[in-house]
Design an enzyme around this catalytic site. Structure first.
Site, PDB file in Angstrom:
ATOM      1  CE1 TYR A   1     -25.562  27.361 -11.196  1.00 36.64           C
ATOM      2  CE2 TYR A   1     -25.937  27.706  -8.860  1.00 36.64           C
ATOM      3  CZ  TYR A   1     -26.102  28.101 -10.168  1.00 36.64           C
ATOM      4  OH  TYR A   1     -26.811  29.231 -10.423  1.00 36.64           O
ATOM      5  CD  GLU A   2     -28.034  22.487 -10.604  1.00 40.44           C
ATOM      6  OE1 GLU A   2     -28.029  21.257 -10.392  1.00 40.44           O
ATOM      7  OE2 GLU A   2     -28.561  23.291  -9.818  1.00 40.44           O
ATOM      8  N   GLY A   3     -23.399  20.032 -12.195  1.00 41.44           N
ATOM      9  CA  GLY A   3     -22.404  19.318 -12.998  1.00 41.44           C
ATOM     10  C   GLY A   3     -21.399  20.310 -13.545  1.00 41.44           C
TER      11      GLY A   3
ATOM     12  NE  ARG B   1     -26.131  18.424 -15.833  1.00 39.83           N
ATOM     13  CZ  ARG B   1     -25.574  17.211 -15.830  1.00 39.83           C
ATOM     14  NH1 ARG B   1     -25.724  16.410 -16.874  1.00 39.83           N
ATOM     15  NH2 ARG B   1     -24.874  16.799 -14.792  1.00 39.83           N
TER      16      ARG B   1
END
Lengths: 598, 598
Positions: B442-444, B298
């Site tokens: 992406y990555e949440g 993140r």
């Protein structure tokens, strides 16, 4: 592969229930026969054409793009484009709102507007080929000689020939005064034209028998700058006296641009090498005809983003109902499934409703503008003609910039609903974002639109036109101001309208002292004006919905409209709070930045 | 082709003049030798590597993309990627901030942070190959056994091997509890793993000798949902006891995604067909190791957008100085030219300064977070470790979502500065927009980040962590509250900090009654929090600049910083006015929309 269902019900609502377009156009004799049923029936067929013939070519057209043969200068459009265009012509679609004198069907412009919204939803790149023709047609119709009209307009109306706008050159886009393309007068009254144009949409293709280029150029010894620019017809094939095609003219495609989006449309570098052209209108007054095209194009570009907003919304909505992932924060909703559909999540709804509110607000504004355009040209009452033209000129930059910026916000939000799948080409969502991106740029960047609005259309006549639009709002406020059910819509609208008056006066004073104040505030100002206009139409739509519900109409369409209106006023309209603040913060923090921008 | 000049001066300003990172890290014994000159010298070399070796592969990598051989499952990266990676490894760059126990150079993380910002500016797609390795390395370093560390970490530190994160499956992205990949225990303590993963960045390539996949899977008979998920090492090639490569493991690339951007990175569908893996950490506790990777990722994704914001800004600035078009509204500025450079126009400056302010604010925040990460792990004082970890956990979703949304705003603004040329691939501006777009997903997704911030990090401990960060702001306000020159920065910051406290309490109450209130407000809340944090760092940067100017320092860098701070507070920070209003408008207008979203 994206799906699309033509929003006929919503178009009918706006046309017949909110704006009552057939009543509005009734005083125009040539529209006496255009009744509600005719309009609806044509649009139903038009929707089928868009979704069945044009939509299936959208993804493949993006993947394939256009190809230029460097030897013959011929451009091949993506597979299926040519055949679809043939069906478009055979179906009589190009002529919907065309002048019957040149073979048109003479329907109100609103029909073409709604039809083109659907074509744009289905495939913006394809739609630009016939779409550009309408602007060229309008310029010739208003500024061409009888002979020019006779030579070109029948086949442009039928769609047998397409048209282009050849304005931009490598060193001049916004600043057309820097133009270098030359036109040498010939003994026969024609001109020999030489120069290089770039970014010419639909500039070369294999879909039509001829391409009628409208070219801005500078006659030998013309004055410098914009006052020396004339407009010319430069057809791909010269046209013989009997209307048949003659010699290939010296205007050809020298290259195709590789672009972020609209891959299916040929964005051509156009080389003009001693091509024969005839002048449209008066020498050095080329901007007059150009602005006819340009104003049509600006409304057309807003309509492109309207179409993309709608189709992106429809696909994101379907995905949000289908895709299951996580549980609702307020407890499981689909207990029989391993997770809830993502539409249970508030922010997913927010993204969907953003697109929906912008699509439906944009549709109301765009249809309203098309009625104004018809009234400006054909209404028997001169005052109505004049007022309609003025209000349309005010709203045109808003349609262009606000709808395309909203398209950017909406297509990105709808893509985001898909998570990682939104980034993958297969789903088609990222194409909507890429295709929409050009709409904020071409036919005058959105910054240029904002200067057109604030400097010319608003401050240029001391706010007189803005006041005319303000009167419409005032009338609605007066009518509904005591209706408690309308308060949630009327109160913020009335507040903003008041603020807008003060705000405009303030900017006028500041701009008088320093013109950069206008440039610093214009973009923010346009978005405030956009919300003022959308707020007005959303209040009117809510008004109709409330009336129907009060009258016992149980069609859920009206409740849906009311919910969307509430969303719009609660979540989108308040953007004006920041915009007025940033606009008021002035130009100094922008202009005293030479060290920062060194 | 885009240009890039590493922003070393600004990095030095943030590191040494504002945050004084070497003083901050001095208590950590292993950083005793990391002095200002060493850090600067390494970053100067790193900047050369990024701009000379990696940048030239950005446009070509986008055009070429990756290719999968369907028979061998081998992926070929774009021309030059492999050779550049070899130079990266030979130069020792992978090991900058690596643990010396495994061959790392042991420099503070801030060095790697700034180096990666520059790599991301040069080429996000390329940088993801080594970038993902850092997260996998961190997970193994914190949760692996000694044997696992011995087997893998040396070669991952040196860059000889790369790593991946294999989380997502076709039916589960956000909701990892739905995961289906299976791990069967084998008699020798290993696991036989079978399943399908998608969207695996750098999931297969030709740049490294081995790929160490960290795979989430479900051990036979594990509990349902997220509590039954374990983490495994599944190397592409099994590793023999002597460290040499053994058999090819049953994990391969089954397909590559066709994407909007980051074409140079192989986004792989990964088929796991009875592959041999070893477990990392405890059974069913896979999320612990996963979160080590995820938190690193993140911060890494925020850094990607920071890099793109910076490079987009640099290119738009150069274009705005070079391109002449129209005259300044306040009178001609370049009288010797046929038009003025477009940088004279207020809105062009606004677009440029937006990117500049977001880049420089983002850099300050990102560097601050890297110092927190080092302090969380290595500071001798337990309280410092704990506080650093808490504040970092609060700031991580802000770095991820705010920096990537700002990257979206900035890359689009910088593309817009180019007008039509921005839409053409040749100039490279549209690639920055496309590459950045995945960072919001992406990555949440950024919505997930906002829920992580508001629900977990803020309301989860009744605002205790937020108060800790608030104390930093309070200290600055106390220090500078009476300094007239700082008033333009301190006043809005102090006002927002006050508002934020009330606003948070209010959302806590509403959320307690109805959890959807949290979901409805979270995205707006995160952007308000982002501005609170940026406002703090911009005020600190302005403070240093004012002190230097007061002390007689005539380096125009400080004036530039002050001008950018003024711009930020006047034009970007006021977004909070709308955001607080829309957040407060609650969940009802979103959730009572079943008719609208039918």
């Amino acid at each position: 592969m994206p799906q699309y269902s033509p929003p006929l019900r919503d178009m009918q609502f706006v046309m017949h229930e909110v704006l009552k377009v057939t009543d509005e156009l009734k005083p125009i004799a040539k529209y006496a026969d255009a009744d509600v049923d005719t309009i609806n029936a044509i649009l139903e067929e038009g929707g089928k054409f868009a979704s069945e013939v044009i939509l299936p070519l959208n993804v493949s057209g993006d993947e394939e793009g256009c190809k230029l043969d460097p030897v013959t200068h011929a451009v091949t459009t993506p597979k299926g484009f040519k055949e679809a265009y043939k069906k478009y012509v055979e179906g009589g679609w190009p002529a919907l709102s065309g002048d019957p004198e040149f073979g048109g069907q003479g329907l109100p412009l609103v029909v073409n507007q709604c039809f083109y919204e659907m074509l744009n939803s289905a495939n913006q790149a394809w739609t630009m080929y016939p779409g550009l023709t309408h602007g060229a047609h309008a310029a010739l119709h208003s500024h061409g000689t009888d002979e020019q009209k006779k030579t070109y307009l029948h086949k442009m109306t039928s769609g047998e020939w397409t048209g282009t706008m050849c304005l931009t050159e490598p060193h001049c886009g916004t600043d057309l005064g820097l133009m270098r393309t030359k036109a040498e007068p010939q003994p026969d009254g024609s001109y020999k034209i030489t120069g290089n144009k770039i970014f010419i949409s639909a500039g070369e293709h294999d879909m039509a028998g001829n391409i009628i280029h409208l070219v801005l150029a500078r006659v030998t010894d013309a004055p410098a700058g914009i006052k020396g620019v004339s407009l010319f017809i430069v057809p791909k094939f010269l046209v013989n006296a009997d209307g048949t095609l003659g010699e290939r003219n010296g205007i050809y495609c020298g290259g195709l641009e590789h672009k972020m989006g609209i891959h299916g449309n040929a964005t051509a570098q156009i080389v003009i090498d001693g091509a024969i052209g005839t002048m449209v209108g008066q020498p050095n007054k080329g901007m007059q005809g150009m602005f006819v095209m340009m104003n049509a194009a600006r409304l057309g570009v807003g309509n492109q983003s309207l179409g993309l907003t709608e189709v992106a919304y429809q696909n994101a909505l379907a995905y949000a109902k289908d895709r299951i992932q996580m549980r609702s924060l307020s407890g499981p909703k689909a207990k029989d499934k391993p997770a809830d559909p993502i539409i249970v999540h508030p922010d997913v709804r927010k993204m969907l409703l953003t697109a929906k509110a912008y699509a439906e607000g944009g549709r109301a504004l765009a249809i309203y503008c098309t009625v104004l355009l018809d009234k400006e040209h054909y209404h028997p009452d001169e005052k109505v003609r004049k007022d309609s033209g003025e209000i349309l000129s005010l709203l045109t930059p808003i349609v262009k910039a606000f709808l395309t910026d909203n398209g950017h916000i909406s297509t990105n939000a709808c893509m985001q609903v898909f998570g990682g799948h939104g980034f993958i080409k297969e789903w088609g969502m990222e194409q909507f974002v890429r295709d929409n991106r050009i709409n904020m740029i071409y036919e005058g960047t959105n910054t240029i639109q904002s200067l057109d609005l604030l400097a010319r259309k608003v401050l240029g006549n001391n706010g007189a036109t803005l006041k005319k639009f303000g009167k419409l709002i005032g009338a609605l406020v007066a009518e509904e101001g005591v209706n408690e059910k309308m308060a949630e819509f009327i109160n913020p609208l009335a507040y903003l309208a008041d603020q807008m008056t003060k705000f405009t006066t303030e900017l006028g004073f500041k701009g008088f002292q320093n013109a950069d104040e206008v440039g610093a505030a214009a973009v923010d100002y346009l978005r405030v004006a956009g919300h003022l206009v959308f707020g007005y139409f959303w209040a009117r739509m809510a008004q109709v919905a409330l009336q129907e519900i009060a009258a016992g109409n149980t069609d859920s369409f009206y409740l849906a409209k009311l919910q969307t209106a509430r969303f719009y006023f609660a979540k989108l309209f308040p953007e004006t709070a920041t915009l007025m603040r940033t606009a008021r913060s002035g130009s100094k923090v922008l202009m005293d930045t030479d060290a920062a921008l060194a």
